[in-house]
Design an enzyme around this catalytic site. Sequence first.
Site, PDB file in Angstrom:
ATOM      1  N   LYS A  89       0.863  -1.191   0.000  1.00 19.09           N
ATOM      2  CA  LYS A  89       0.000   0.000   0.000  1.00 19.09           C
ATOM      3  C   LYS A  89       0.888   1.225   0.000  1.00 19.09           C
ATOM      4  O   LYS A  89       1.813   1.332   0.816  1.00 19.09           O
ATOM      5  CB  LYS A  89      -0.882  -0.015   1.271  1.00 19.09           C
ATOM      6  CG  LYS A  89      -1.779   1.188   1.402  1.00 19.09           C
ATOM      7  CD  LYS A  89      -3.112   0.950   0.730  1.00 19.09           C
ATOM      8  CE  LYS A  89      -3.892   2.216   0.485  1.00 19.09           C
ATOM      9  NZ  LYS A  89      -3.859   2.724  -0.885  1.00 19.09           N
ATOM     10  N   GLN A 110       7.126   4.023   3.968  1.00 24.34           N
ATOM     11  CA  GLN A 110       5.716   3.615   3.993  1.00 24.34           C
ATOM     12  C   GLN A 110       5.506   2.340   4.812  1.00 24.34           C
ATOM     13  O   GLN A 110       4.480   2.178   5.463  1.00 24.34           O
ATOM     14  CB  GLN A 110       5.256   3.401   2.542  1.00 24.34           C
ATOM     15  CG  GLN A 110       3.758   3.347   2.351  1.00 24.34           C
ATOM     16  CD  GLN A 110       3.127   4.731   2.287  1.00 24.34           C
ATOM     17  OE1 GLN A 110       3.628   5.605   1.600  1.00 24.34           O
ATOM     18  NE2 GLN A 110       2.029   4.921   2.987  1.00 24.34           N
ATOM     19  N   LYS A 113       5.338   3.484   8.448  1.00 20.83           N
ATOM     20  CA  LYS A 113       4.167   4.350   8.629  1.00 20.83           C
ATOM     21  C   LYS A 113       2.895   3.501   8.663  1.00 20.83           C
ATOM     22  O   LYS A 113       2.057   3.654   9.550  1.00 20.83           O
ATOM     23  CB  LYS A 113       4.095   5.334   7.446  1.00 20.83           C
ATOM     24  CG  LYS A 113       2.928   6.282   7.503  1.00 20.83           C
ATOM     25  CD  LYS A 113       2.765   7.067   6.222  1.00 20.83           C
ATOM     26  CE  LYS A 113       4.062   7.702   5.773  1.00 20.83           C
ATOM     27  NZ  LYS A 113       3.840   8.711   4.701  1.00 20.83           N
ATOM     28  N   LYS A 125       5.343   1.815  -3.133  1.00 21.54           N
ATOM     29  CA  LYS A 125       5.258   3.173  -3.708  1.00 21.54           C
ATOM     30  C   LYS A 125       5.501   3.041  -5.205  1.00 21.54           C
ATOM     31  O   LYS A 125       6.138   2.098  -5.665  1.00 21.54           O
ATOM     32  CB  LYS A 125       6.336   4.081  -3.090  1.00 21.54           C
ATOM     33  CG  LYS A 125       6.048   5.551  -3.195  1.00 21.54           C
ATOM     34  CD  LYS A 125       5.072   6.044  -2.137  1.00 21.54           C
ATOM     35  CE  LYS A 125       4.654   7.471  -2.385  1.00 21.54           C
ATOM     36  NZ  LYS A 125       3.854   8.012  -1.272  1.00 21.54           N
ATOM     37  N   GLY A 164      -2.836   8.197  -4.230  1.00 17.08           N
ATOM     38  CA  GLY A 164      -2.216   9.407  -4.787  1.00 17.08           C
ATOM     39  C   GLY A 164      -0.971   9.822  -4.026  1.00 17.08           C
ATOM     40  O   GLY A 164      -0.637   9.281  -2.986  1.00 17.08           O
ATOM     41  N   ASP A 165      -0.265  10.768  -4.583  1.00 15.66           N
ATOM     42  CA  ASP A 165       0.877  11.424  -3.933  1.00 15.66           C
ATOM     43  C   ASP A 165       1.094  12.700  -4.754  1.00 15.66           C
ATOM     44  O   ASP A 165       0.154  13.164  -5.426  1.00 15.66           O
ATOM     45  CB  ASP A 165       2.116  10.503  -3.933  1.00 15.66           C
ATOM     46  CG  ASP A 165       3.249  11.040  -3.056  1.00 15.66           C
ATOM     47  OD1 ASP A 165       3.151  10.966  -1.831  1.00 15.66           O
ATOM     48  OD2 ASP A 165       4.249  11.573  -3.600  1.00 15.66           O
ATOM     49  N   THR A 208      -4.735  13.511   5.286  1.00 16.38           N
ATOM     50  CA  THR A 208      -3.325  13.702   5.671  1.00 16.38           C
ATOM     51  C   THR A 208      -3.161  15.023   6.422  1.00 16.38           C
ATOM     52  O   THR A 208      -2.524  15.079   7.481  1.00 16.38           O
ATOM     53  CB  THR A 208      -2.417  13.649   4.439  1.00 16.38           C
ATOM     54  OG1 THR A 208      -2.732  12.482   3.688  1.00 16.38           O
ATOM     55  CG2 THR A 208      -0.952  13.614   4.830  1.00 16.38           C
ATOM     56  N   ASN A 239      -2.283  19.077  -1.689  1.00 18.99           N
ATOM     57  CA  ASN A 239      -3.297  18.386  -0.885  1.00 18.99           C
ATOM     58  C   ASN A 239      -3.001  18.432   0.608  1.00 18.99           C
ATOM     59  O   ASN A 239      -3.861  18.806   1.413  1.00 18.99           O
ATOM     60  CB  ASN A 239      -3.407  16.933  -1.375  1.00 18.99           C
ATOM     61  CG  ASN A 239      -4.295  16.102  -0.478  1.00 18.99           C
ATOM     62  OD1 ASN A 239      -3.835  15.468   0.453  1.00 18.99           O
ATOM     63  ND2 ASN A 239      -5.589  16.144  -0.728  1.00 18.99           N
ATOM     64  N   SER A 380      -7.018   5.752   3.783  1.00 24.05           N
ATOM     65  CA  SER A 380      -6.987   4.822   2.639  1.00 24.05           C
ATOM     66  C   SER A 380      -7.302   3.409   3.111  1.00 24.05           C
ATOM     67  O   SER A 380      -8.036   2.666   2.455  1.00 24.05           O
ATOM     68  CB  SER A 380      -5.612   4.825   1.964  1.00 24.05           C
ATOM     69  OG  SER A 380      -5.521   5.878   1.033  1.00 24.05           O
TER      70      SER A 380
END
Length: 448
Positions: A89, A110, A113, A125, A164-165, A208, A239, A380
């Site tokens: 993820k 990630q 996290k 990623k 997204g990123d 976020t 964002n 998410s």
Amino acid sequence: MYTLDSFLDSISSKNPGEDEFYQAVKEVTEVVIPFLNEQGRFKDSNILERITEPERMFIFRVNWVADDGSIQTNRGYRVQFNSALGPYKGGLRFHPSVNLSILKFLGFEQIFKNALTGLSLGGGKGGSNFNPKGKSDAEIMRFCQAFMDELYRHIGPETDIPAGDIGVGTREIGYLFGRYKKIQNQFNGVLTGKGIIWGGSQLRTEATGYGLVYFVNEMLKKNNDKIKGKRVMVSGSGNVAQYAIEKLLDLDAILVSASDSSGGIYIPDGMTKEHFSYLMQLKNKKRGRIHEMADKFSGISFLENTSVWEIETDCDIALPCATQNELNEKHAKNLINQGLKLVAEGANMPSTNEAIDVFLEEKVLFAPGKAANAGGVAVSGLEMAQNSQRISWTRDEVDERLITIMNSIHQQCEKYGQDSDGYINYVKGANLAGFIKVADAMLAQGLV
Ligand code: NDP
């Protein structure tokens, strides 16, 4: 027994030229190696070598046609880093600077996290060196479709769920999802960050930024303090920055800066709700540049090609929300001279390791991205749960869960990071708490 220097030497020789990945590994291993050397259960497990090696990486060609008929070729990537806790993820980044080192650093971060969220999520990623700036909507759509023409083979709701990123928002997720659905003939939760009416979660867009402010609130609460009246500097205006600003304004903070890649804006008296609503229009509808804020309002100045961290003004809290390595040692010292008490990273690895050393030495409360910006991936994860059950929770339900998750991440940081004098070293706490979960799961699952 591990020694930090020799382990890091092995990382740089195995991953030549991957500076960002090396930096991310260094930050984690500085904390983890002393712990590992004391723990019998990890003896002879080669756990650090295993956890720093991605399980799988894909690099692929993306051909697409521009509006003028010219043929364009970009490079696409997906790094499936670790699946010990759940399916891979992590987001997709579309930016010209994207390369394997950046995606490996992001994928590595990630893993820990996602572990901190307490949800069943592995780490990954992906992205492309495609530059969305200045592209028409039709070009964005054609690129997303061409990208998915390869990516679909490697992802799925039980395997790998991208989101997204930088450069990938709801519009791009829509085009990616549409193509996946067309190829697979399946409507499922393969991507998160979807539009609310087609499978997205309430509050994913805000998660976020809101989560970041919830985390800051917890940090302050521990010190019997609150956000109201604090002078806050934010970088970025995408964002993460937007929804951090929205929540900060709701909590009566004095927000004095924002930025994009062309420079920063300084608002000495603080951003108003009117400024904020113009910023949202500017960035999300018009896709304009940050100087237009200064053109429109007196009392806002634009600092071309200048980092907001160079602005000289009183500042209590800094929230870097733009990109990696935007805040260096000099900026850190500058901010401390201006009264800085707290930093929480909205972006991934926005502070250099040297800047982090300064913050920790000066006992500034410093929350790394893997703890402070985990609200996005947490929601998410909640989107995946809703998709699996074909239900949707209300905004209030999701918000409540988000607050609970951010508070639990804070507790984990406190548990593993609190010094004898009461100071919480969030770098130590977040890295240890995340690492232990993932490493234990890897040991339990055998050598795979
Ligand atoms: P956006 O694309 O929405 O916004 C990025 C912002 O950062 C823009 O203001 C952009 O300016 C600026 N920026 C990007 N690259 C640079 C650069 N090289 N130099 C200066 N400014 C730059 O992205 P997000 O807000 O989603 O992401 C921001 C950060 O937060 C990233 O580090 C991302 O990995 C991280 N993050 C995002 C999450 C999410 O849910 N979206 C979750 C967790 C972390 P410009 O428009 O001019 O390029």
